[in-house]
Motif scaffolding. Sequence first.
Motif: not given
Ligand SMILES: Cc1cc2nc3c(=O)[nH]c(=O)nc-3n(C[C@H](O)[C@H](O)[C@H](O)COP(=O)(O)OP(=O)(O)OC[C@H]3O[C@@H](n4cnc5c(N)ncnc54)[C@H](O)[C@@H]3O)c2cc1C
Length: 550
Positions: A285-286, A325, A328, A419, A426, A430-431, A434
Motif C-alpha cells: 500500500k505504498f 515492483e 515497474w 481509473f 493515480h 503507471a496507469n 498498465n
Molecule cells: C490497469 C492498471 C492500472 C494501474 N494504475 C496504477 C496507478 O495509477 N498508480 C500506481 O501506482 N499503480 C498502478 N497500477 C499498478 C499496481 O496495481 C499498483 O501500484 C498496486 O496495486 C498498488 O498497491 P501496493 O502499493 O500495495 O502495491 P505493491 O504490490 O505493494 O507494490 C509495491 C509498489 O510497486 C509499484 N508497483 C507495483 N505494481 C506495479 C505495476 N504493475 N506498475 C507500476 N508500478 C507498480 C507501486 O509503486 C507499488 O506501491 C496499475 C495496474 C493496473 C493493472
Amino acid sequence: MARTLLYLHRHDLRLHDNPILEQIRKGQYDSFLPVYIFPAHQIEVNPLLRAEHQGKAHKELRASFGTRRTGNVRVSYLCESLWDLKRSYAKLDVNMLITAGKTDDVLKSILDKLQAHSAGQIEVWLQKEYTTEEREEEAAIMAVCKSNKTVAYKTVEESTLVDISDLGYPIDKLPNYYTEFRKGVEPLDSVRLPFEAPKHLPPSPKITFENEYEISDDMDKVIEQLCAPLGGRCDIPQNTAHPMKGGETAAIKRLEYYVTGGKSAPAASYKTTRNGLLGSDYSTKFSSFLSVGSLSPKLIHHRLLQFEKEHNLEGDVNTYWIRFELLWRDYFKFVALKFGKRMFLKYGLKQAKLNDQWLGADSREAMRWKEGTTGVGIVDAAMRELKATGYLSNRARQIVASFLTKDLNVDWRIGAEYFEEKLIDHDPSANYGNWQYQAGVGNDPRTSRRFNPAKQAHDYDPDGAYIKTWCPEVAKATVSMNWVYFWTTPPKLQQTLGIAGLEGVRDPVKGLCGDERERNSGRGVPGYRKKARRHEGRPRRGERTASYDS
Ligand SMILES: Cc1cc2nc3c(=O)[nH]c(=O)nc-3n(C[C@H](O)[C@H](O)[C@H](O)COP(=O)(O)OP(=O)(O)OC[C@H]3O[C@@H](n4cnc5c(N)ncnc54)[C@H](O)[C@@H]3O)c2cc1C
C-alpha cells in the motif's frame, strides 16, 4: 544580494529524501518559500474562487471520455497529504503557501510579489516529471522564469528508485520490454542514499499572497469545497484495504509497520501474499504515498536493506519482489518520457491497430463495467471496491482491465480515464502504461493476454469472500458458480436471495463469459477439479495468470 528559494511542490510532498531541501542545507539562502498550486487543468478549483471572482469560473473539467479528471476520494487524499506537509513545515517555522489556478500564471504573480518585497535573487526549483501534460506545465513555468531576469530555474529528478542519469544510456535507448530494463539496473547498486529531512530551514519571506482563490487553513473545509461538485465528500467504508490517510507522517508509519515483526513482518511474506484481495497487509500500500511523493522509493529500498540485514534476509525473494515492483514504476515513468504522447493514444506505444471496433464510453458495456453491475462477480466486486475506496489490488486491476478490453471490447482509454478519476494512487505513467499493457498495445510482448474471470475468482477468491464483501446481494449464495456468474443462479434461488430483479442477473453483460465453453472452464462447474488437476502447473492457452514476467 539576498537569495530566495521558491520551491514549487508537485508530486513530491515530503521532507525526507528531498534533494531540493538538501540544496537549501548546502546553499546560502536568506528566505525560503514552499508553494503548492492546485492545478486548474487537473483539479476542479472553481469552488475555491472568492465570491467577487465567481465570474472567472472555468468550464467544468472533464477527461476526453467524460469522466472527472480528479474524483472526490483522490482530491481528499491529496489534501491530507498537503496539510500533513504544511504542518511539518510549520514545525520548522516555515509557512507553506497553498493556492490554486493556472500554475504558470499563479507563479508569475507570486514572483511579482516577491520582487516587490525585495527578495533579491530568486531561484525557482521544482521536481522533474516525465509525462506529457506535466512536461508541458513545466515548459510554461520555465517560460515565466526565463522572462524574468532575476529568476533562476532548476528542475530536479527525484521520483524514481534509479535516477534517470544513472541508467547509463539516453532515454531513446530504453529497452522496449521490462525484463531487459530490469536486468540492466539490477542489483540496484546505483540507488542513491536518501537525504535526511531538514532540521532547520531559512525563514519564509514576509509576504501575504492573494489571488482570486481563497484557501482556508482548515483542511476539512477545503475538502468539502473541492468535493462539492464531485458528488460530495466520500465516507470510506471501514473494510477498505487502504485505511491509511494521506501524508508523509502516515507514509513513514506504514513503511515501518511493513518491516516490523522480524521474519513475520508483512514484508517478509510479500511475494506469497501480494495477489490478495482483502485486508490491508497482502501488499505494501505504498502506491498512494508514492504517487503524491509522500514517500521516497529510495527510502523504501534502503529501509529494506536494513531490514534484510537485521534479520538475515539478504537475498530474500519477498523483499526482492517489492523492489521488482518498484522497478515497474520506474520503468513506466521512463517509458512515458521515451514515448511522449503515445502513452495516451488509442493504438498505444506499439501503434498496434489491433482493433478498430472498440466500443465507446456510452456503450452499455462501458457503463455497466463502471457501475459494477455486469453480473460477473469478481469484476463487479472490484469495480465497487474502487468506487467506494479509491483503491484496488493489482490482481483486481488486471482482472477488470482484461475484462473491459478483452471480454467487452471497450476502448482501453475509457478504463484508464475512469481509473484516473477514482484511484487515490493515480500516477499517469503507471496507469496508462498498465492499461496499455493489458490492452495489448503497450510493453507486453504478447498481445493476446486475457484473464478468465471464473478462473481468477476461483484461484484468488476460492470461497467468494471478496465477491461477497463488495456484492453483498450474493452473500448467501452457496454454489460458487452463482457468485462467480450471478445469472447462473436458478430462478427459484434468485427469488429466495432476492436478486431476481438485479441487472447482473436479469440482463448480464457477459462478454466472452457468455460462451458456454468458457463458463465450463470455471471451477464452479462439475468436472472442473478433474480438469484442474490435469492442467496443474501448466497454464492453458490464453489463460496465463502470472503477472508479467513473474
Ligand atoms: C490497469 C492498471 C492500472 C494501474 N494504475 C496504477 C496507478 O495509477 N498508480 C500506481 O501506482 N499503480 C498502478 N497500477 C499498478 C499496481 O496495481 C499498483 O501500484 C498496486 O496495486 C498498488 O498497491 P501496493 O502499493 O500495495 O502495491 P505493491 O504490490 O505493494 O507494490 C509495491 C509498489 O510497486 C509499484 N508497483 C507495483 N505494481 C506495479 C505495476 N504493475 N506498475 C507500476 N508500478 C507498480 C507501486 O509503486 C507499488 O506501491 C496499475 C495496474 C493496473 C493493472
